[in-house]
Design an enzyme around this catalytic site. Structure first.
Site, PDB file in Angstrom:
ATOM      1  N   GLY A  96       0.809  -1.208   0.000  1.00 47.60           N
ATOM      2  CA  GLY A  96       0.000   0.000   0.000  1.00 47.60           C
ATOM      3  C   GLY A  96       0.845   1.262   0.000  1.00 47.60           C
ATOM      4  N   ARG A 138      -9.398 -16.633 -41.496  1.00 48.29           N
ATOM      5  CA  ARG A 138     -10.544 -15.786 -41.837  1.00 48.29           C
ATOM      6  C   ARG A 138     -10.490 -15.426 -43.329  1.00 48.29           C
ATOM      7  NH1 ARG A 138     -15.693 -14.291 -40.724  1.00 48.29           N
ATOM      8  NH2 ARG A 138     -16.074 -12.125 -41.293  1.00 48.29           N
ATOM      9  N   GLU A 184       2.599   1.539 -11.410  1.00 54.35           N
ATOM     10  CA  GLU A 184       4.070   1.400 -11.352  1.00 54.35           C
ATOM     11  C   GLU A 184       4.766   2.555 -12.065  1.00 54.35           C
ATOM     12  OE1 GLU A 184       5.933  -0.438  -9.741  1.00 54.35           O
ATOM     13  OE2 GLU A 184       4.699  -2.130  -9.090  1.00 54.35           O
TER      14      GLU A 184
HETATM   15  P1  TGC Z   1      12.912  11.725  -5.176  1.00 56.38           P
HETATM   16  O1  TGC Z   1      13.323  12.885  -4.299  1.00 56.38           O
HETATM   17  O2  TGC Z   1      13.344  11.679  -6.588  1.00 56.38           O
HETATM   18  O3  TGC Z   1      13.391  10.358  -4.507  1.00 56.38           O
HETATM   19  C1  TGC Z   1      13.276  10.105  -3.107  1.00 56.38           C
HETATM   20  C2  TGC Z   1      14.392   9.136  -2.792  1.00 56.38           C
HETATM   21  O4  TGC Z   1      14.191   7.910  -3.508  1.00 56.38           O
HETATM   22  C3  TGC Z   1      15.262   7.695  -4.436  1.00 56.38           C
HETATM   23  N1  TGC Z   1      14.669   7.171  -5.655  1.00 56.38           N
HETATM   24  C4  TGC Z   1      14.755   5.881  -5.991  1.00 56.38           C
HETATM   25  N2  TGC Z   1      15.407   4.873  -5.398  1.00 56.38           N
HETATM   26  C5  TGC Z   1      15.329   3.670  -5.984  1.00 56.38           C
HETATM   27  N3  TGC Z   1      14.613   3.463  -7.106  1.00 56.38           N
HETATM   28  C6  TGC Z   1      13.945   4.447  -7.728  1.00 56.38           C
HETATM   29  N4  TGC Z   1      13.238   4.197  -8.828  1.00 56.38           N
HETATM   30  C7  TGC Z   1      13.988   5.734  -7.171  1.00 56.38           C
HETATM   31  N5  TGC Z   1      13.452   6.932  -7.497  1.00 56.38           N
HETATM   32  C8  TGC Z   1      13.880   7.799  -6.559  1.00 56.38           C
HETATM   33  C9  TGC Z   1      15.932   9.042  -4.613  1.00 56.38           C
HETATM   34  O5  TGC Z   1      17.269   8.883  -4.993  1.00 56.38           O
HETATM   35  C10 TGC Z   1      15.783   9.626  -3.236  1.00 56.38           C
HETATM   36  O6  TGC Z   1      16.707   8.996  -2.387  1.00 56.38           O
HETATM   37  P2  TGC Z   1      17.403   9.816  -1.176  1.00 56.38           P
HETATM   38  O7  TGC Z   1      18.201   8.798  -0.464  1.00 56.38           O
HETATM   39  O8  TGC Z   1      18.205  10.900  -1.826  1.00 56.38           O
HETATM   40  O9  TGC Z   1      16.275  10.377  -0.358  1.00 56.38           O
HETATM   41  O10 TGC Z   1      11.351  11.552  -5.024  1.00 56.38           O
HETATM   42  P3  TGC Z   1      10.178  12.391  -5.654  1.00 56.38           P
HETATM   43  O11 TGC Z   1       9.207  12.654  -4.552  1.00 56.38           O
HETATM   44  O12 TGC Z   1      10.697  13.577  -6.420  1.00 56.38           O
HETATM   45  O13 TGC Z   1       9.502  11.340  -6.652  1.00 56.38           O
HETATM   46  C11 TGC Z   1      10.156  10.806  -7.750  1.00 56.38           C
HETATM   47  C12 TGC Z   1       9.185   9.944  -8.579  1.00 56.38           C
HETATM   48  C13 TGC Z   1       8.117  10.806  -9.211  1.00 56.38           C
HETATM   49  C14 TGC Z   1      10.019   9.300  -9.676  1.00 56.38           C
HETATM   50  C15 TGC Z   1       8.551   8.850  -7.707  1.00 56.38           C
HETATM   51  O14 TGC Z   1       7.757   9.388  -6.738  1.00 56.38           O
HETATM   52  C16 TGC Z   1       7.741   7.852  -8.480  1.00 56.38           C
HETATM   53  O15 TGC Z   1       8.288   6.854  -8.946  1.00 56.38           O
HETATM   54  N6  TGC Z   1       6.380   8.033  -8.624  1.00 56.38           N
HETATM   55  C17 TGC Z   1       5.507   7.021  -9.203  1.00 56.38           C
HETATM   56  C18 TGC Z   1       4.773   6.284  -8.104  1.00 56.38           C
HETATM   57  C19 TGC Z   1       4.505   4.846  -8.439  1.00 56.38           C
HETATM   58  O16 TGC Z   1       5.076   4.272  -9.344  1.00 56.38           O
HETATM   59  N7  TGC Z   1       3.670   4.201  -7.665  1.00 56.38           N
HETATM   60  C20 TGC Z   1       3.441   2.787  -7.826  1.00 56.38           C
HETATM   61  C21 TGC Z   1       2.664   2.234  -6.664  1.00 56.38           C
HETATM   62  S1  TGC Z   1       2.694   0.449  -6.565  1.00 56.38           S
HETATM   63  C22 TGC Z   1       1.849  -0.063  -7.900  1.00 56.38           C
HETATM   64  O17 TGC Z   1       1.443   0.657  -8.717  1.00 56.38           O
HETATM   65  C23 TGC Z   1       1.631  -1.546  -8.009  1.00 56.38           C
HETATM   66  S2  TGC Z   1       0.720  -1.961  -9.414  1.00 56.38           S
HETATM   67  C24 TGC Z   1       0.575  -3.651  -9.375  1.00 56.38           C
HETATM   68  C25 TGC Z   1       1.672  -4.354 -10.099  1.00 56.38           C
HETATM   69  O18 TGC Z   1       2.860  -4.026 -10.004  1.00 56.38           O
HETATM   70  O19 TGC Z   1       1.386  -5.332 -10.814  1.00 56.38           O
HETATM   71  P1  FAD Z   2      -2.159  10.729 -10.931  1.00 54.32           P
HETATM   72  O1  FAD Z   2      -0.857  10.719 -10.232  1.00 54.32           O
HETATM   73  O2  FAD Z   2      -3.229  11.608 -10.396  1.00 54.32           O
HETATM   74  O3  FAD Z   2      -1.887  11.097 -12.453  1.00 54.32           O
HETATM   75  C1  FAD Z   2      -2.945  11.519 -13.333  1.00 54.32           C
HETATM   76  C2  FAD Z   2      -2.307  11.992 -14.639  1.00 54.32           C
HETATM   77  O4  FAD Z   2      -1.427  13.094 -14.366  1.00 54.32           O
HETATM   78  C3  FAD Z   2      -1.438  10.913 -15.295  1.00 54.32           C
HETATM   79  O5  FAD Z   2      -1.568  10.987 -16.680  1.00 54.32           O
HETATM   80  C4  FAD Z   2      -0.036  11.299 -14.884  1.00 54.32           C
HETATM   81  O6  FAD Z   2       0.979  10.851 -15.783  1.00 54.32           O
HETATM   82  C5  FAD Z   2      -0.137  12.819 -14.879  1.00 54.32           C
HETATM   83  N1  FAD Z   2       0.890  13.424 -14.033  1.00 54.32           N
HETATM   84  C6  FAD Z   2       1.027  13.329 -12.682  1.00 54.32           C
HETATM   85  N2  FAD Z   2       2.114  13.985 -12.259  1.00 54.32           N
HETATM   86  C7  FAD Z   2       2.684  14.512 -13.386  1.00 54.32           C
HETATM   87  C8  FAD Z   2       3.848  15.289 -13.632  1.00 54.32           C
HETATM   88  N3  FAD Z   2       4.684  15.664 -12.646  1.00 54.32           N
HETATM   89  N4  FAD Z   2       4.107  15.672 -14.912  1.00 54.32           N
HETATM   90  C9  FAD Z   2       3.301  15.274 -15.931  1.00 54.32           C
HETATM   91  N5  FAD Z   2       2.189  14.523 -15.765  1.00 54.32           N
HETATM   92  C10 FAD Z   2       1.895  14.154 -14.506  1.00 54.32           C
HETATM   93  N6  FAD Z   2      -0.732   1.386  -6.016  1.00 54.32           N
HETATM   94  C11 FAD Z   2      -0.143   0.764  -4.947  1.00 54.32           C
HETATM   95  O7  FAD Z   2       0.428   1.430  -4.084  1.00 54.32           O
HETATM   96  N7  FAD Z   2      -0.186  -0.583  -4.818  1.00 54.32           N
HETATM   97  C12 FAD Z   2      -0.805  -1.378  -5.710  1.00 54.32           C
HETATM   98  O8  FAD Z   2      -0.818  -2.605  -5.550  1.00 54.32           O
HETATM   99  C13 FAD Z   2      -1.434  -0.770  -6.848  1.00 54.32           C
HETATM  100  N8  FAD Z   2      -2.137  -1.528  -7.736  1.00 54.32           N
HETATM  101  C14 FAD Z   2      -2.830  -0.922  -8.748  1.00 54.32           C
HETATM  102  C15 FAD Z   2      -3.660  -1.672  -9.586  1.00 54.32           C
HETATM  103  C16 FAD Z   2      -4.397  -1.069 -10.589  1.00 54.32           C
HETATM  104  C17 FAD Z   2      -5.301  -1.894 -11.439  1.00 54.32           C
HETATM  105  C18 FAD Z   2      -4.283   0.325 -10.796  1.00 54.32           C
HETATM  106  C19 FAD Z   2      -5.054   0.994 -11.898  1.00 54.32           C
HETATM  107  C20 FAD Z   2      -3.490   1.090  -9.970  1.00 54.32           C
HETATM  108  C21 FAD Z   2      -2.751   0.487  -8.940  1.00 54.32           C
HETATM  109  N9  FAD Z   2      -1.987   1.241  -8.035  1.00 54.32           N
HETATM  110  C22 FAD Z   2      -1.368   0.646  -6.958  1.00 54.32           C
HETATM  111  C23 FAD Z   2      -1.986   2.693  -8.129  1.00 54.32           C
HETATM  112  C24 FAD Z   2      -1.040   3.236  -9.196  1.00 54.32           C
HETATM  113  O9  FAD Z   2       0.302   3.086  -8.810  1.00 54.32           O
HETATM  114  C25 FAD Z   2      -1.380   4.711  -9.425  1.00 54.32           C
HETATM  115  O10 FAD Z   2      -2.633   4.724 -10.075  1.00 54.32           O
HETATM  116  C26 FAD Z   2      -0.338   5.433 -10.258  1.00 54.32           C
HETATM  117  O11 FAD Z   2       0.862   5.590  -9.512  1.00 54.32           O
HETATM  118  C27 FAD Z   2      -0.819   6.813 -10.751  1.00 54.32           C
HETATM  119  O12 FAD Z   2      -1.423   7.533  -9.733  1.00 54.32           O
HETATM  120  P2  FAD Z   2      -2.899   8.184  -9.926  1.00 54.32           P
HETATM  121  O13 FAD Z   2      -3.787   7.137 -10.442  1.00 54.32           O
HETATM  122  O14 FAD Z   2      -3.236   8.847  -8.649  1.00 54.32           O
HETATM  123  O15 FAD Z   2      -2.714   9.247 -11.081  1.00 54.32           O
END
Ligand code: TGC
Ligand code: FAD
Length: 386
Positions: free
Chosen positions: A132, A270, A365
């Site tokens: 989460g 087809r 992701e």
């Molecule tokens: P920022 O200041 O850049 O970074 C904070 C600290 O984290 C380090 N860092 C990383 N370390 C390892 N791997 C990475 N990919 C890293 N990206 C950043 C960074 O060096 C820093 O370290 P330190 O020691 O200097 O503090 O953080 P920011 O707040 O500016 O955010 C950067 C950003 C936008 C890239 C990050 O927040 C991000 O990746 N946002 C996307 C969130 C996301 O992907 N959420 C996914 C949730 S889980 C999910 O979706 C599961 S789906 C189900 C499935 O997988 O099948």
């Molecule tokens: P937002 O962050 O609100 O983004 C909305 C739009 O704005 C997007 O097009 C985005 O690219 C754009 N945007 C945002 N910031 C910027 C920027 N700086 N510059 C330009 N464009 C920007 N999360 C978990 O933690 N664990 C899970 O297991 C997990 N499973 C998931 C399963 C499914 C089926 C789905 C759909 C989502 C899941 N998620 C999970 C959540 C997922 O990681 C988020 O949906 C994702 O990180 C995007 O966040 P948001 O949906 O709030 O979109």
């Protein structure tokens, strides 16, 4: 018709063990999962028993060492993800979240007691985990999270909401990321902890063969032993995401390959205008172009796997793979659907199901925008997320 990845003889780039693991996973899924997946997608469910089956198959946390995990190569894990997502992104997502997010967070940041308690059961599928991070107001920007953990004597008290959490409603243990006075920390919240509840998200048009839930934490009291001791900042959950994103790089190739295979097979049988539609140049152009795209994606995935095995894989390189392969896969799934004509909108065929699922993969992701910004950051040295 020919497996599109055979055109460049890509399987010859794999080792024997990797090929064997891929073939074992593919054969198991063909017999036990593929026949049911459209039904699960239509019903909007994933049977819990699948966890034990996938545990027996050995894919849960397969790339981790010890605690009942197989300790395979990164490439073998990637190939398993490819075959899982060739069946359905929801099945790959289950395995990604279990192995790369739930188990990896414990394996990398947990205490020895936490590892002993959870990892063997998560590896067999006896227990299910979730991760989460996302909140209703903080998706792409998890650094703003509002979920709070406050010390109260020897305990922690957690309050907040996580949303869009894969496996949430099935999970026996949730890795929950929360803000503390010292920064972001991770906690293991077992199902049944007072104040902790889950609610499954319904009416999804994508990832229907996957459970996606909201997690609510209301004065959830946890001992210090529930905190992941080695997770000391946002870097910890973002490091877990690298693992799952790596699996998606391969998984997307699976969804694309399966869509293209369906289009290839269909086009050979087809008949329109007295000929198989595969004999028209415009159809062949689509098939050829998609084969080039899926081959490129696979070669990129293999390259990233070799970098991971060498221990040099960087987050921005994973961003290249996640961005490219998911964008390419959704385009291939949609194009494949066009070759199936009206039949393409039926659940009898996979391409539109894949395309719908890939809408989620495009977003979770890290959205494509976020990965482009990560690549831009690496190129210019200038972060432009905010
Ligand atoms: P920022 O200041 O850049 O970074 C904070 C600290 O984290 C380090 N860092 C990383 N370390 C390892 N791997 C990475 N990919 C890293 N990206 C950043 C960074 O060096 C820093 O370290 P330190 O020691 O200097 O503090 O953080 P920011 O707040 O500016 O955010 C950067 C950003 C936008 C890239 C990050 O927040 C991000 O990746 N946002 C996307 C969130 C996301 O992907 N959420 C996914 C949730 S889980 C999910 O979706 C599961 S789906 C189900 C499935 O997988 O099948
Ligand atoms: P937002 O962050 O609100 O983004 C909305 C739009 O704005 C997007 O097009 C985005 O690219 C754009 N945007 C945002 N910031 C910027 C920027 N700086 N510059 C330009 N464009 C920007 N999360 C978990 O933690 N664990 C899970 O297991 C997990 N499973 C998931 C399963 C499914 C089926 C789905 C759909 C989502 C899941 N998620 C999970 C959540 C997922 O990681 C988020 O949906 C994702 O990180 C995007 O966040 P948001 O949906 O709030 O979109």
């Amino acid at each position: 018709m020919q497996d599109p990845l055979q055109l460049l003889d890509i399987p010859s780039l794999l080792g024997d063990e990797e090929r064997d693991i891929q073939a074992t996973v593919a054969a198991y899924l063909a017999a036990h999962v593929r026949p049911h997946v459209a039904e699960w997608f239509e019903a909007g469910m994933l049977p819990r028993e699948l966890a034990r089956e996938l545990g027996k198959l050995g894919v849960l946390g397969m790339h981790l060492e010890g605690y009942g995990c197989a300790g395979t190569s990164a490439l073998a894990y990637g190939l398993a993800c490819l075959e899982l997502e060739a069946v359905d992104s929801g099945i790959r997502s289950f395995v990604s979240v279990q192995g790369s997010l739930s188990m990896f967070s414990i394996w990398q940041y947990g205490s020895e007691e936490q590892k002993q308690e959870w990892l063997p059961r998560l590896a067999t599928g006896e227990a299910i985990g979730c991760f989460g991070l996302t909140e209703p107001d903080f998706g792409s920007n998890p650094s703003g999270m509002r979920t709070k953990a406050v010390r109260d004597g020897a305990d922690w008290v957690l309050n907040g909401t996580k949303t869009w959490i894969t496996n949430g409603g099935l999970a026996d243990v949730a890795t929950v990321w929360a803000r503390t006075e010292e920064g972001i920390r991770g906690f293991l919240v077992p199902r049944g902890t007072p104040g902790f509840s889950t609610r499954d998200i319904k009416q999804k048009l994508s990832m229907r063969a996957s459970v996606t839930s909201e997690l609510a934490l209301e004065d959830v009291r946890l001992p210090e032993s529930a905190r992941l001791p080695l997770a000391t900042s946002l870097r910890a959950p973002l490091t877990c995401l690298n693992e799952a994103r790596f699996g998606i790089v391969f998984g997307a190739v699976g969804a694309a390959r399966d869509s293209l295979q369906a289009a290839l097979d269909y086009s050979g049988t087809r008949v329109q205008f007295d000929k198989p539609i595969a004999s028209f140049q415009l159809t062949q152009r689509k098939l050829a172009s998609m084969t080039v795209q899926v081959s490129n994606s696979m070669l990129l995935a293999l390259h990233l796997a070799r970098l991971k095995e060498a221990g040099t894989l960087k987050p921005e390189q994973i961003s290249v793979g996640k961005y490219n392969n998911v964008e390419s896969a959704i385009a291939i799934a949609r194009e494949s659907r066009t070759i199936l004509g009206a039949n393409g909108i039926s659940l009898e065929y996979s391409p539109l199901r894949h395309a719908n699922n890939l809408e989620s993969v495009l977003t979770y992701e890290g959205t494509s925008d976020i990965h482009l910004l990560s690549i831009g950051h690496a190129l210019t040295g200038i972060p432009s997320f905010r």
